[in-house]
Design a protein around this motif. Sequence first.
Motif, PDB file in Angstrom:
ATOM      1  N   PHE A  23      -4.738   6.356  24.468  1.00 51.49           N
ATOM      2  CA  PHE A  23      -5.822   6.248  25.436  1.00 51.49           C
ATOM      3  C   PHE A  23      -5.445   6.935  26.751  1.00 51.49           C
ATOM      4  O   PHE A  23      -4.303   6.838  27.204  1.00 51.49           O
ATOM      5  CB  PHE A  23      -6.139   4.774  25.730  1.00 51.49           C
ATOM      6  N   PRO A  24      -6.394   7.606  27.399  1.00 54.08           N
ATOM      7  CA  PRO A  24      -6.135   8.118  28.760  1.00 54.08           C
ATOM      8  C   PRO A  24      -5.981   6.952  29.731  1.00 54.08           C
ATOM      9  O   PRO A  24      -6.448   5.839  29.460  1.00 54.08           O
ATOM     10  CB  PRO A  24      -7.389   8.940  29.063  1.00 54.08           C
ATOM     11  N   ASN A  25      -5.347   7.209  30.857  1.00 52.38           N
ATOM     12  CA  ASN A  25      -5.048   6.139  31.810  1.00 52.38           C
ATOM     13  C   ASN A  25      -6.298   5.391  32.271  1.00 52.38           C
ATOM     14  O   ASN A  25      -6.275   4.162  32.421  1.00 52.38           O
ATOM     15  CB  ASN A  25      -4.311   6.719  33.021  1.00 52.38           C
ATOM     16  N   TRP A  26      -7.399   6.116  32.477  1.00 47.38           N
ATOM     17  CA  TRP A  26      -8.606   5.462  32.994  1.00 47.38           C
ATOM     18  C   TRP A  26      -9.246   4.538  31.964  1.00 47.38           C
ATOM     19  O   TRP A  26      -9.993   3.611  32.313  1.00 47.38           O
ATOM     20  CB  TRP A  26      -9.625   6.512  33.442  1.00 47.38           C
ATOM     21  N   LEU A  27      -8.967   4.782  30.669  1.00 47.99           N
ATOM     22  CA  LEU A  27      -9.596   3.984  29.615  1.00 47.99           C
ATOM     23  C   LEU A  27      -8.787   2.745  29.251  1.00 47.99           C
ATOM     24  O   LEU A  27      -9.325   1.774  28.707  1.00 47.99           O
ATOM     25  CB  LEU A  27      -9.788   4.857  28.372  1.00 47.99           C
ATOM     26  N   LEU A  28      -7.499   2.741  29.575  1.00 50.22           N
ATOM     27  CA  LEU A  28      -6.631   1.653  29.142  1.00 50.22           C
ATOM     28  C   LEU A  28      -7.056   0.288  29.698  1.00 50.22           C
ATOM     29  O   LEU A  28      -7.153  -0.682  28.932  1.00 50.22           O
ATOM     30  CB  LEU A  28      -5.177   1.964  29.520  1.00 50.22           C
ATOM     31  N   PRO A  29      -7.315   0.143  31.011  1.00 46.74           N
ATOM     32  CA  PRO A  29      -7.725  -1.186  31.510  1.00 46.74           C
ATOM     33  C   PRO A  29      -8.995  -1.736  30.863  1.00 46.74           C
ATOM     34  O   PRO A  29      -9.021  -2.918  30.481  1.00 46.74           O
ATOM     35  CB  PRO A  29      -7.905  -0.951  33.021  1.00 46.74           C
ATOM     36  N   TYR A  88      -1.340  -1.781  35.455  1.00 51.02           N
ATOM     37  CA  TYR A  88      -2.771  -1.870  35.225  1.00 51.02           C
ATOM     38  C   TYR A  88      -3.185  -3.335  35.118  1.00 51.02           C
ATOM     39  O   TYR A  88      -2.369  -4.214  34.828  1.00 51.02           O
ATOM     40  CB  TYR A  88      -3.169  -1.146  33.934  1.00 51.02           C
ATOM     41  N   ALA A  89      -4.473  -3.566  35.346  1.00 46.79           N
ATOM     42  CA  ALA A  89      -5.012  -4.900  35.104  1.00 46.79           C
ATOM     43  C   ALA A  89      -4.962  -5.214  33.614  1.00 46.79           C
ATOM     44  O   ALA A  89      -4.947  -4.321  32.770  1.00 46.79           O
ATOM     45  CB  ALA A  89      -6.450  -4.975  35.618  1.00 46.79           C
ATOM     46  N   PHE A  90      -4.922  -6.506  33.296  1.00 50.20           N
ATOM     47  CA  PHE A  90      -5.005  -7.006  31.921  1.00 50.20           C
ATOM     48  C   PHE A  90      -3.799  -6.618  31.065  1.00 50.20           C
ATOM     49  O   PHE A  90      -3.930  -6.373  29.863  1.00 50.20           O
ATOM     50  CB  PHE A  90      -6.291  -6.525  31.233  1.00 50.20           C
ATOM     51  N   ALA A  91      -2.629  -6.541  31.654  1.00 50.83           N
ATOM     52  CA  ALA A  91      -1.430  -6.220  30.875  1.00 50.83           C
ATOM     53  C   ALA A  91      -1.201  -7.292  29.814  1.00 50.83           C
ATOM     54  O   ALA A  91      -1.333  -8.485  30.091  1.00 50.83           O
ATOM     55  CB  ALA A  91      -0.209  -6.137  31.794  1.00 50.83           C
TER      56      ALA A  91
END
Length: 296
Positions: free
Chosen positions: A63-69, A182-185
């Motif tokens: 996943f790209p960084n923006w999609l991970l959270p 990131y949020a939601f780790a």
Amino acid sequence: MSAGQHTFFVLVTLALSVGVALAAVASFRRFTLPRPAVGAFNGNDMVVMMAFVIALPFLYLAFPNWLLPPVLGLTLIGGLAVTWGPVIPSRALRWTLILGLIAADWLTARTAEDDPTHATPYWLVNSLMILLMAVGAANMNAQGGLRLRHVSRFALALAVYDLFFATVIPMTQRLFNAVQGYAFAPSAGIRVGDLGAVVGMGDLLVYALYTTVAYKAYGGRGLRVSLSLVAVFGGLLPPLAPLLVEAATGSLPSLVPAQLFFGPAAFAGYLVLRRGGAERRMAEVRPPAVPAGAAG
């Protein structure tokens, strides 16, 4: 890492490991969940879960960084919705609590001065969600018919998996680095100044699941054995192992997967427990439980 930092790391890891196991057993005794519509969970479900565990790191890293959270957040929402459904029958209350936790997690991560990995409020909220996920998932599987032989083999398979992906293909460290900040780790822990400790959601789920199923299968004896194994091989040895390796080799490893210790110990614990007789099935267990939704 100073002596104080390492002591903090050991104490927090021990508290989280034993705490999630005790919370899962307390939930097992308190709530009776509906039987799964698809029948009892069995070894085939463990194979599916193992395949999911293997595939998940590759998906996260793709996943790209923006999609991970958003992906991590949706995973938490789905997990909490499923595990809280039988415990909080009010749909409005259930979704208010879930969305409130998600919003708090996101806001505490966004308002952190540096990044979420150094923000105490973020870790308090995120850890609560991860612990609730582990407790709920453990109870769904335990009360759904999963047996200790299945869980112990799953833990042993995780030990092999962690060994391979920590040494042959260093995927574990890459995944850990990818989801931090990131949020939601998918991990629980705490950060206070220079002191910090983190335990992965997968490890916490295994501890909760093993202890709950051991209690269901063998009662008080199963609880004592499983809690002892969680405390020693889940809470103490993994955070102490880097120091032991450094003392023996002169090199401090960056990562020592917890399941390398707990997986073999869990399987050995099952072999010891089964010498006392066959596992009890859920239908044979009569804990002082209240059917979900009947209390209050």
